[in-house]
Scaffold this motif. Structure first.
Motif, mmCIF file in Angstrom:
data_model
loop_
_atom_site.group_PDB
_atom_site.id
_atom_site.type_symbol
_atom_site.label_atom_id
_atom_site.label_comp_id
_atom_site.label_asym_id
_atom_site.label_seq_id
_atom_site.Cartn_x
_atom_site.Cartn_y
_atom_site.Cartn_z
ATOM 1 N N ALA A 61 0.821 -1.194 0.011
ATOM 2 C CA ALA A 61 -0.014 0.032 0.106
ATOM 3 C C ALA A 61 0.759 1.126 -0.062
ATOM 4 C CB ALA A 61 -0.984 0.110 1.107
ATOM 5 N N GLN A 62 1.843 1.226 0.792
ATOM 6 C CA GLN A 62 2.994 2.316 0.705
ATOM 7 C C GLN A 62 3.627 2.616 -0.501
ATOM 8 O OE1 GLN A 62 5.445 2.556 4.368
ATOM 9 N NE2 GLN A 62 7.359 3.478 2.822
ATOM 10 N N ALA A 63 3.754 1.456 -1.191
ATOM 11 C CA ALA A 63 4.592 1.578 -2.542
ATOM 12 C C ALA A 63 3.733 2.056 -3.677
ATOM 13 C CB ALA A 63 5.213 0.298 -2.912
ATOM 14 N N THR A 64 2.298 1.900 -3.613
ATOM 15 C CA THR A 64 1.426 2.110 -4.615
ATOM 16 C C THR A 64 0.488 3.180 -4.640
ATOM 17 O OG1 THR A 64 -0.056 0.345 -4.027
ATOM 18 C CG2 THR A 64 1.532 -0.311 -5.371
ATOM 19 N N ALA A 65 0.164 3.766 -3.387
ATOM 20 C CA ALA A 65 -0.880 4.452 -3.149
ATOM 21 C C ALA A 65 -0.459 5.994 -2.429
ATOM 22 C CB ALA A 65 -2.151 3.702 -2.587
ATOM 23 N N CYS A 66 -1.163 7.117 -2.750
ATOM 24 C CA CYS A 66 -0.950 7.918 -2.051
ATOM 25 C C CYS A 66 -1.948 8.014 -0.520
ATOM 26 C CB CYS A 66 -1.488 9.396 -2.712
ATOM 27 S SG CYS A 66 -0.472 9.688 -4.148
ATOM 28 N N CYS A 67 -1.622 8.515 0.451
ATOM 29 C CA CYS A 67 -2.465 8.374 1.605
ATOM 30 C C CYS A 67 -3.228 9.713 1.713
ATOM 31 C CB CYS A 67 -1.463 8.277 2.921
ATOM 32 S SG CYS A 67 -2.608 8.321 4.451
ATOM 33 N N PRO A 68 -4.532 9.499 1.560
ATOM 34 C CA PRO A 68 -5.618 10.566 1.683
ATOM 35 C C PRO A 68 -5.667 11.490 3.095
ATOM 36 C CG PRO A 68 -6.637 8.517 1.305
ATOM 37 C CD PRO A 68 -5.386 8.228 1.287
ATOM 38 N N GLN A 69 -5.284 10.539 4.037
ATOM 39 C CA GLN A 69 -5.360 11.010 5.578
ATOM 40 C C GLN A 69 -4.294 11.947 5.730
ATOM 41 O OE1 GLN A 69 -6.639 8.217 8.347
ATOM 42 N NE2 GLN A 69 -6.104 9.383 9.879
ATOM 43 N N CYS A 70 -2.855 11.777 5.418
ATOM 44 C CA CYS A 70 -1.822 12.325 5.823
ATOM 45 C C CYS A 70 -1.142 13.115 4.447
ATOM 46 C CB CYS A 70 -0.772 11.792 6.795
ATOM 47 S SG CYS A 70 -0.066 10.121 5.890
ATOM 48 N N GLN A 71 -1.782 12.816 3.552
ATOM 49 C CA GLN A 71 -1.324 13.396 2.251
ATOM 50 C C GLN A 71 0.138 13.422 1.892
ATOM 51 O OE1 GLN A 71 -3.856 15.260 0.389
ATOM 52 N NE2 GLN A 71 -5.191 14.163 1.903
ATOM 53 N N VAL A 72 0.562 12.184 1.982
ATOM 54 C CA VAL A 72 1.964 11.721 1.216
ATOM 55 C C VAL A 72 1.918 10.972 -0.093
ATOM 56 C CG1 VAL A 72 3.005 11.554 3.667
ATOM 57 C CG2 VAL A 72 1.991 9.495 2.810
ATOM 58 N N THR A 73 2.903 10.911 -0.645
ATOM 59 C CA THR A 73 2.981 10.359 -2.102
ATOM 60 C C THR A 73 3.417 9.028 -1.917
ATOM 61 O OG1 THR A 73 5.284 11.177 -2.085
ATOM 62 C CG2 THR A 73 3.713 12.452 -3.058
ATOM 63 N N PRO A 74 3.295 8.130 -2.922
ATOM 64 C CA PRO A 74 3.880 6.751 -2.795
ATOM 65 C C PRO A 74 5.138 6.647 -2.483
ATOM 66 C CG PRO A 74 2.323 6.813 -4.660
ATOM 67 C CD PRO A 74 2.482 8.331 -4.124
ATOM 68 N N GLU A 75 5.752 5.682 -1.611
ATOM 69 C CA GLU A 75 7.021 5.306 -1.232
ATOM 70 C C GLU A 75 7.317 6.380 0.135
ATOM 71 O OE1 GLU A 75 8.972 2.771 -2.235
ATOM 72 O OE2 GLU A 75 7.500 2.509 -3.869
ATOM 73 N N THR A 76 6.332 7.091 0.533
ATOM 74 C CA THR A 76 6.564 7.833 1.749
ATOM 75 C C THR A 76 5.990 7.433 2.805
ATOM 76 O OG1 THR A 76 6.856 10.006 0.286
ATOM 77 C CG2 THR A 76 6.636 10.303 2.667
ATOM 78 N N PRO A 77 6.454 6.892 3.935
ATOM 79 C CA PRO A 77 5.592 6.557 5.096
ATOM 80 C C PRO A 77 4.691 7.267 5.607
ATOM 81 C CG PRO A 77 8.058 6.624 5.468
ATOM 82 C CD PRO A 77 7.921 7.037 4.124
ATOM 83 N N CYS A 78 3.529 6.752 5.986
ATOM 84 C CA CYS A 78 2.486 7.718 6.729
ATOM 85 C C CYS A 78 3.037 8.419 7.897
ATOM 86 C CB CYS A 78 1.340 6.739 7.091
ATOM 87 S SG CYS A 78 0.344 6.289 5.429
ATOM 88 N N HIS A 79 2.405 9.328 8.205
ATOM 89 C CA HIS A 79 3.093 9.908 9.515
ATOM 90 C C HIS A 79 1.788 10.384 10.493
ATOM 91 C CE1 HIS A 79 2.059 14.062 8.219
ATOM 92 N NE2 HIS A 79 2.585 13.570 7.123
ATOM 93 N N GLU A 80 2.006 10.666 11.892
ATOM 94 C CA GLU A 80 0.929 10.713 12.935
ATOM 95 C C GLU A 80 1.514 12.004 13.567
ATOM 96 O OE1 GLU A 80 -2.974 8.927 14.694
ATOM 97 O OE2 GLU A 80 -1.615 7.780 13.791
ATOM 98 N N ASP A 81 0.887 13.067 13.764
ATOM 99 C CA ASP A 81 1.422 14.029 14.830
ATOM 100 C C ASP A 81 3.210 14.282 14.573
ATOM 101 O OD1 ASP A 81 -0.786 14.599 15.688
ATOM 102 O OD2 ASP A 81 -0.618 12.733 17.314
ATOM 103 N N GLY A 82 3.694 14.216 13.657
ATOM 104 C CA GLY A 82 5.207 14.330 12.884
ATOM 105 C C GLY A 82 5.814 13.299 13.342
ATOM 106 N N ARG A 83 5.351 11.927 13.575
ATOM 107 C CA ARG A 83 5.899 10.781 13.713
ATOM 108 C C ARG A 83 5.657 9.899 12.737
ATOM 109 N NH1 ARG A 83 5.613 9.403 19.981
ATOM 110 N NH2 ARG A 83 3.910 10.562 19.803
ATOM 111 N N ALA A 84 6.611 9.372 12.103
ATOM 112 C CA ALA A 84 6.307 8.168 11.265
ATOM 113 C C ALA A 84 5.718 6.895 11.747
ATOM 114 C CB ALA A 84 7.764 7.765 10.506
ATOM 115 N N ARG A 85 4.769 6.589 11.087
ATOM 116 C CA ARG A 85 3.981 5.380 11.371
ATOM 117 C C ARG A 85 4.679 3.992 11.128
ATOM 118 N NH1 ARG A 85 -1.964 5.595 12.361
ATOM 119 N NH2 ARG A 85 -1.905 3.676 11.423
ATOM 120 N N THR A 86 4.430 2.889 11.705
ATOM 121 C CA THR A 86 5.208 1.698 11.349
ATOM 122 C C THR A 86 4.293 0.904 10.241
ATOM 123 O OG1 THR A 86 4.018 0.281 13.319
ATOM 124 C CG2 THR A 86 6.395 1.224 13.466
#
Length: 101
Positions: A61-86
């Motif tokens: 999912a990280q490699a293929t899709a943009c995250c609509p919640q935290c607005q990051v591009t593919p290959e970029t990990p999701c983040h929450e409150d400035g910290r990367a999520r696992t």
């Protein structure tokens, strides 16, 4: 005798024509270490699994899709409150599944 010549199938088409496989199998599994397009397996017994490991699905999912919640591009990990999520957000899983369909 009839000789049949067949052209090799392009990799882009082969990927989408794999019937019955989860699209996450297009990336290698970080949990069990299997290569892309191979089924996940148990590390202890080597038994093949029907579904991929959750970390593999997250990586796909990280490699293929943009995250609509935290607005990051593919290959970029999701983040929450400035910290990367696992793992990725649930909405990113949905976006990746919609893209694969």
């Amino acid at each position: 005798m009839t000789i049949r010549y067949s052209a090799p199938m392009p990799a882009e088409l082969r990927h989408f024509m794999r019937a019955g496989q989860h699209p996450a199998r297009s990336v290698p599994c970080p949990h069990c270490g299997v290569a892309a397009h191979k089924p996940c397996k148990l590390r202890t017994s080597g038994r093949l699994l029907t579904e991929p490991h959750p970390q593999r699905v997250s990586d796909w999912a990280q490699a293929t899709a943009c995250c609509p919640q935290c607005q990051v591009t593919p290959e970029t990990p999701c983040h929450e409150d400035g910290r990367a999520r696992t793992t990725v957000h649930a909405r990113r899983y949905q976006e990746a599944e919609d893209t694969a369909a």
